[in-house]
Scaffold this motif. Structure first.
Motif, PDB file in Angstrom:
ATOM      1  N   MET A   1      56.768  35.630   1.361  1.00 53.23           N
ATOM      2  CA  MET A   1      55.609  34.970   1.761  1.00 53.23           C
ATOM      3  C   MET A   1      55.701  34.601   3.412  1.00 53.23           C
ATOM      4  O   MET A   1      56.824  34.116   3.807  1.00 53.23           O
ATOM      5  N   MET A   2      54.833  34.872   4.130  1.00 54.07           N
ATOM      6  CA  MET A   2      54.588  34.662   5.343  1.00 54.07           C
ATOM      7  C   MET A   2      53.649  33.653   5.796  1.00 54.07           C
ATOM      8  O   MET A   2      52.520  33.680   5.130  1.00 54.07           O
ATOM      9  N   THR A   3      53.660  33.065   6.826  1.00 55.91           N
ATOM     10  CA  THR A   3      52.378  32.087   7.470  1.00 55.91           C
ATOM     11  C   THR A   3      51.975  32.614   8.697  1.00 55.91           C
ATOM     12  O   THR A   3      52.503  33.140   9.635  1.00 55.91           O
ATOM     13  N   ARG A   4      50.563  32.444   8.369  1.00 53.64           N
ATOM     14  CA  ARG A   4      49.872  33.120   9.866  1.00 53.64           C
ATOM     15  C   ARG A   4      49.020  31.884  10.064  1.00 53.64           C
ATOM     16  O   ARG A   4      48.495  31.256   9.608  1.00 53.64           O
ATOM     17  N   GLN A   5      48.815  31.683  11.442  1.00 57.22           N
ATOM     18  CA  GLN A   5      47.522  30.629  12.135  1.00 57.22           C
ATOM     19  C   GLN A   5      46.838  31.515  12.468  1.00 57.22           C
ATOM     20  O   GLN A   5      46.772  32.452  13.523  1.00 57.22           O
ATOM     21  N   ILE A   6      45.380  31.300  12.183  1.00 56.80           N
ATOM     22  CA  ILE A   6      44.160  31.906  12.838  1.00 56.80           C
ATOM     23  C   ILE A   6      43.221  30.915  13.312  1.00 56.80           C
ATOM     24  O   ILE A   6      43.204  29.580  13.016  1.00 56.80           O
ATOM     25  N   THR A   7      42.244  31.385  14.125  1.00 56.12           N
ATOM     26  CA  THR A   7      41.362  30.416  14.924  1.00 56.12           C
ATOM     27  C   THR A   7      40.124  30.863  14.100  1.00 56.12           C
ATOM     28  O   THR A   7      39.551  31.801  14.000  1.00 56.12           O
ATOM     29  N   VAL A   8      39.333  29.583  13.760  1.00 57.00           N
ATOM     30  CA  VAL A   8      38.157  29.799  12.945  1.00 57.00           C
ATOM     31  C   VAL A   8      36.871  28.883  13.674  1.00 57.00           C
ATOM     32  O   VAL A   8      37.253  27.828  13.946  1.00 57.00           O
TER      33      VAL A   8
END
Length: 91
Positions: A1-8
Motif C-alpha cells: 500500500m502506498m500513500t499519496r497526498q493530494i490537494t482538494v
C-alpha cells in the motif's frame, strides 16, 4: 500500500487529503485518511474502489451530504492524476 497526498478545493479552500492506495483484484482502492478538514463527514479509511471500467464505487449511505461532496471532490482530483500517481492503470 502506498500513500499519496493530494490537494482538494473545498468550497474555495485548498486542503490536503491523504490517500492510501492499494491494488486489488478488481481494480484500485483509495482509502481516505481522516483529518481535521473532514472531521465527522467521512469515516476514517473510507474506501473508494475504482473498478475495471474506471468508475468509482463507494458507500454513499455512510456519508453526510457534505461528506458526499468531499468524496466527489477527491474523486475528481484522483481521476485527473496521471497513472503513475494514482496507483497505475487497471489491467
Amino acid at each position: 500500500m502506498m500513500t499519496r497526498q493530494i490537494t482538494v478545493n473545498l468550497h474555495g479552500n485548498l486542503v490536503m487529503a491523504d490517500l492510501q492506495v492499494e491494488k486489488a483484484a478488481n481494480g484500485v482502492v483509495y482509502y481516505i485518511v481522516a483529518n481535521k478538514n473532514f472531521s465527522g463527514q467521512i469515516p476514517d479509511q473510507f474506501p473508494i474502489v475504482v473498478n475495471e471500467a474506471h468508475e468509482p464505487e463507494y458507500d454513499k449511505q455512510a456519508l453526510s451530504e457534505e461528506g458526499l461532496y468531499i468524496v466527489l471532490q477527491i474523486w475528481n482530483e484522483i481521476r485527473a492524476l496521471p497513472a503513475q500517481f494514482k496507483g497505475g492503470e487497471i489491467s
